[in-house]
Motif scaffolding. Structure first.
Motif, PDB file in Angstrom:
ATOM      1  N   ALA A  76       1.828   0.429   6.811  1.00  0.00           N
ATOM      2  CA  ALA A  76       2.374  -0.639   7.651  1.00  0.00           C
ATOM      3  C   ALA A  76       3.897  -0.645   7.610  1.00  0.00           C
ATOM      4  CB  ALA A  76       1.843  -1.995   7.203  1.00  0.00           C
ATOM      5  N   LEU A  77       4.516  -1.104   8.692  1.00  0.00           N
ATOM      6  CA  LEU A  77       5.939  -1.397   8.759  1.00  0.00           C
ATOM      7  C   LEU A  77       6.092  -2.898   8.902  1.00  0.00           C
ATOM      8  CD1 LEU A  77       8.996  -0.975   9.259  1.00  0.00           C
ATOM      9  CD2 LEU A  77       8.432  -0.482  11.654  1.00  0.00           C
ATOM     10  N   GLY A 102       0.788  -1.221   0.000  1.00  0.00           N
ATOM     11  CA  GLY A 102       0.000   0.000   0.000  1.00  0.00           C
ATOM     12  C   GLY A 102       0.824   1.276   0.000  1.00  0.00           C
ATOM     13  N   ASP A 103       0.137   2.406   0.145  1.00  0.00           N
ATOM     14  CA  ASP A 103       0.782   3.710   0.232  1.00  0.00           C
ATOM     15  C   ASP A 103       1.469   3.871   1.595  1.00  0.00           C
ATOM     16  OD1 ASP A 103      -0.403   4.271  -2.213  1.00  0.00           O
ATOM     17  OD2 ASP A 103      -2.070   5.389  -1.318  1.00  0.00           O
ATOM     18  N   ASN A 104       2.567   4.639   1.604  1.00  0.00           N
ATOM     19  CA  ASN A 104       3.225   5.068   2.846  1.00  0.00           C
ATOM     20  C   ASN A 104       3.682   3.901   3.720  1.00  0.00           C
ATOM     21  OD1 ASN A 104       2.627   7.980   2.411  1.00  0.00           O
ATOM     22  ND2 ASN A 104       0.514   7.289   2.692  1.00  0.00           N
ATOM     23  N   ALA A 105       3.939   2.764   3.114  1.00  0.00           N
ATOM     24  CA  ALA A 105       4.420   1.599   3.857  1.00  0.00           C
ATOM     25  C   ALA A 105       5.939   1.635   3.961  1.00  0.00           C
ATOM     26  CB  ALA A 105       3.963   0.312   3.188  1.00  0.00           C
ATOM     27  N   VAL A 106       6.471   0.852   4.901  1.00  0.00           N
ATOM     28  CA  VAL A 106       7.919   0.699   5.062  1.00  0.00           C
ATOM     29  C   VAL A 106       8.239  -0.788   5.090  1.00  0.00           C
ATOM     30  CG1 VAL A 106       9.913   1.090   6.552  1.00  0.00           C
ATOM     31  CG2 VAL A 106       8.164   2.874   6.334  1.00  0.00           C
ATOM     32  N   ILE A 107       9.088  -1.210   4.158  1.00  0.00           N
ATOM     33  CA  ILE A 107       9.580  -2.589   4.120  1.00  0.00           C
ATOM     34  C   ILE A 107      11.019  -2.537   4.622  1.00  0.00           C
ATOM     35  CG2 ILE A 107       9.943  -4.628   2.715  1.00  0.00           C
ATOM     36  CD1 ILE A 107       7.029  -3.594   2.728  1.00  0.00           C
TER      37      ILE A 107
END
Length: 212
Positions: A204-205, A185-190
């Motif tokens: 989500a992180l 999704g948008d604004n996620a951190v992997i």
């Protein structure tokens, strides 16, 4: 400063800017005429390129005939500064060309929007689409039919398998692997080194193997 269609200004003077200086020098498509960075003293140099001041001098440079800008700040989890600088430059009617290192491999059947940066050793395969301001960092691999949103930052060595979708403003850390068909999704951190085997929600992180 005379008006030249290939003159370009870098916004940012850190490590990411150094990599862009090498990219632009290797490609030969643009001439870097200066760096803007509020953290650096005016008149100093980075890899032979002079610091001209802060972002406040952008209108003056535009009036002097500079037409192109590259957002040269990197990203650690949050891409807001890159997006802000991109939008401000657009409001001032600068062009933000896609910058592609000559030692990358890009299919002829991909779509690169304004401000995309493709670094050395990166591979982008057929029918992939990259939104504006997105960075494909050193050695990252984007396989066929990926759809990547705007202002996404793919760290060095990231691997996107075929058909991956990534939303706007998302950060993918170095060495992360996303299997085929997953949607982020948008604004996620992997996180760096994560292995993503299922969809990731907005904001989500996720980290680990498999990523959670």
């Amino acid at each position: 400063m005379n008006k030249t269609s290939n003159a370009i200004i870098l916004l940012g003077g850190g490590g990411h800017a150094k990599v862009l200086i090498d990219l632009i020098t290797e490609s030969g498509d643009f001439k870097i005429v200066g760096i803007l960075d509020p953290e650096l003293e005016c008149g100093t140099q980075l890899k032979g390129i002079e610091v001209l001041g802060t972002d406040e001098v952008l209108p003056e440079l535009r009036d002097q005939g500079v037409q192109n800008v590259a957002v040269a700040v990197g990203s650690i989890k949050c891409n807001l500064l890159r997006k802000t600088l991109f939008n401000r430059s657009r409001e001032l009617n600068f062009q933000m060309p896609a910058l592609i290192h000559p030692n990358s491999i890009c299919s002829a059947d991909i779509s690169l929007s304004d401000g995309v940066q493709v670094m050395a050793g990166a591979i982008i395969q057929t029918d992939s689409i990259l939104g504006e301001g997105t960075v494909v960092n050193t050695g990252a691999q984007v396989d066929h039919d990926c759809q990547i949103g705007s202002h996404v930052f793919l760290g060095p060595g990231v691997v996107l398998s075929g058909g991956v979708t990534i939303g706007n403003n998302t950060f993918v850390g170095a060495g992360a692997v996303l299997i085929q068909g997953v949607r982020v999704g948008d604004n996620a951190v992997i996180a760096a080194g994560a292995v993503v085997i299922q969809d990731v929600e907005d904001g989500a992180l996720v980290k680990g193997v498999p990523a959670r």
